[in-house]
Design an enzyme around this catalytic site. Structure first.
Site, PDB file in Angstrom:
ATOM      1  N   LYS A  51       0.843  -1.204   0.000  1.00 19.47           N
ATOM      2  CA  LYS A  51       0.000   0.000   0.000  1.00 19.47           C
ATOM      3  C   LYS A  51       0.875   1.250   0.000  1.00 19.47           C
ATOM      4  O   LYS A  51       0.603   2.217  -0.702  1.00 19.47           O
ATOM      5  CB  LYS A  51      -0.955  -0.023   1.203  1.00 19.47           C
ATOM      6  N   GLN A  95      -4.716  -1.639   9.268  1.00 19.70           N
ATOM      7  CA  GLN A  95      -4.605  -2.973   8.675  1.00 19.70           C
ATOM      8  C   GLN A  95      -5.269  -4.011   9.580  1.00 19.70           C
ATOM      9  O   GLN A  95      -4.989  -4.071  10.775  1.00 19.70           O
ATOM     10  CB  GLN A  95      -3.106  -3.314   8.463  1.00 19.70           C
ATOM     11  N   ASP A 118     -10.941   2.798   3.483  1.00 20.39           N
ATOM     12  CA  ASP A 118     -11.299   1.387   3.322  1.00 20.39           C
ATOM     13  C   ASP A 118     -12.811   1.207   3.115  1.00 20.39           C
ATOM     14  O   ASP A 118     -13.257   0.136   2.692  1.00 20.39           O
ATOM     15  CB  ASP A 118     -10.873   0.595   4.571  1.00 20.39           C
TER      16      ASP A 118
END
Ligand code: NAP
Length: 275
Positions: A51, A95, A118
């Site tokens: 990422k 995460q 997200d």
């Protein structure tokens, strides 16, 4: 033989478009993704690094926050509060999975919805379900992009999503509905999954079981999108679909690796850039 849907090529194309957009609009110094990792799970470390690399490629900033496995929930929440209030941070990604002492749903709810790249915050999930603009979960958004860029129409098609998780199955169903598909969501309690699946023009498989779906589940000519990802004993990756068996009946199919996987990061970048 099915047409191969090349997620690697499509994701590269999207990242190149984003890179050009960032340069053209001079967004490079204005956008920054905060990536929070708790613990040292090797798979999570790989995801986080990928990422960060993607941010660099697209030309936006990223800041890493790596906390020890023993971090408490309050400590993580106060970091999120700080990032929420920091105007130089435009996106926040925590995460998953988190260590057991930290409740994921509490953490997700703490991220400011306007920085929730997200798309997991209930506010963004709600916006998706009522058709309002908001961040959309990256993996299902990537599937829609794969279909669009492969010129596979969804409107009026029978779509079957196998799996009803909050991050894949449910938002996938909402997105296919938004594209005017006729959507069925199947799960572990579905009776006669084979028959349900076999009526689909488009099947999206997100079960989490290696090579579970074989040709007996697939209508001739159907599009098969495999979200699953598993490492086999021989070290190679496979999906939830038995690719070798299904590719001879499907009309189009995504491989694993190189299908949905790379699209997830491309769509994360898209969320960061169009935040
Ligand atoms: P999950 O939370 O474990 O959900 C799995 C879903 O599959 C559940 O809804 C479950 O039904 C259903 N299911 C399980 N066994 C079934 C069966 N025998 N028949 C029908 N349905 C069944 O998994 P997830 O997070 O959605 O992820 C699914 C897969 O996608 C995993 O392999 C994961 O690694 C992969 N993934 C890939 C990406 C990517 O970027 N490529 C991103 C996210 C996830 P119930 O609800 O009834 O239990």
């Amino acid at each position: 033989m099915a047409v191969l849907i090349d997620g690697k090529a499509i994701s590269s194309q999207i990242k190149d478009e984003l890179k050009a957009y960032v340069a053209e609009k001079g967004l490079s110094d204005k956008l920054c993704l905060a990536v929070v990792l708790v613990g040292s799970d090797p798979a999570s470390q790989v995801y986080v690094n990928n990422k960060k690399k993607a941010c660099e490629y697209v030309g936006i900033g990223s800041k890493s926050f790596e906390l020890p496995e023993t971090t408490g929930e309050e400590e993580l929440l106060s970091l999120i509060d700080r990032l929420n209030g920091d105007d130089s941070i435009t996106g926040i990604l925590v995460q998953l999975p988190l260590p057991l002492q930290i409740r994921e749903d509490v953490v997700i709810r703490r991220i400011a919805p306007e920085k929730d790249v997200d798309g997991f915050h209930p506010m963004n999930v709600g916006r998706l379900s009522i058709g309002e603009k908001g961040f959309v979960s990256c993996t299902p958004a990537g599937v829609i992009e794969l279909l669009k860029r492969s010129r596979i129409p969804v409107e009026g098609k029978e779509c079957v999503v196998i799996g009803r998780s909050n991050i894949v199955g449910k938002p996938m169903a909402m997105l296919l509905l938004r594209e005017n598909g006729t959507v069925t969501v199947a799960h572990s309690r579905t009776k006669d999954l084979r028959e349900v699946c076999k009526r689909a023009d488009i099947v999206v498989v997100a079960i989490g079981k290696p090579k579970f779906i074989n040709r007996e589940y697939i209508k001739e000519g159907a599009t098969v999108i495999d979200v699953g990802i598993h490492r086999m004993e021989n070290g190679k990756l496979c999906g939830d679909v038995d690719f070798a068996d299904v590719e001879s009946v499907a009309g189009a199919i995504t491989p694993v690796p190189g299908g949905v996987g790379p699209m997830t990061i491309a769509m994360l970048m898209s969320n960061c850039v169009y935040s």
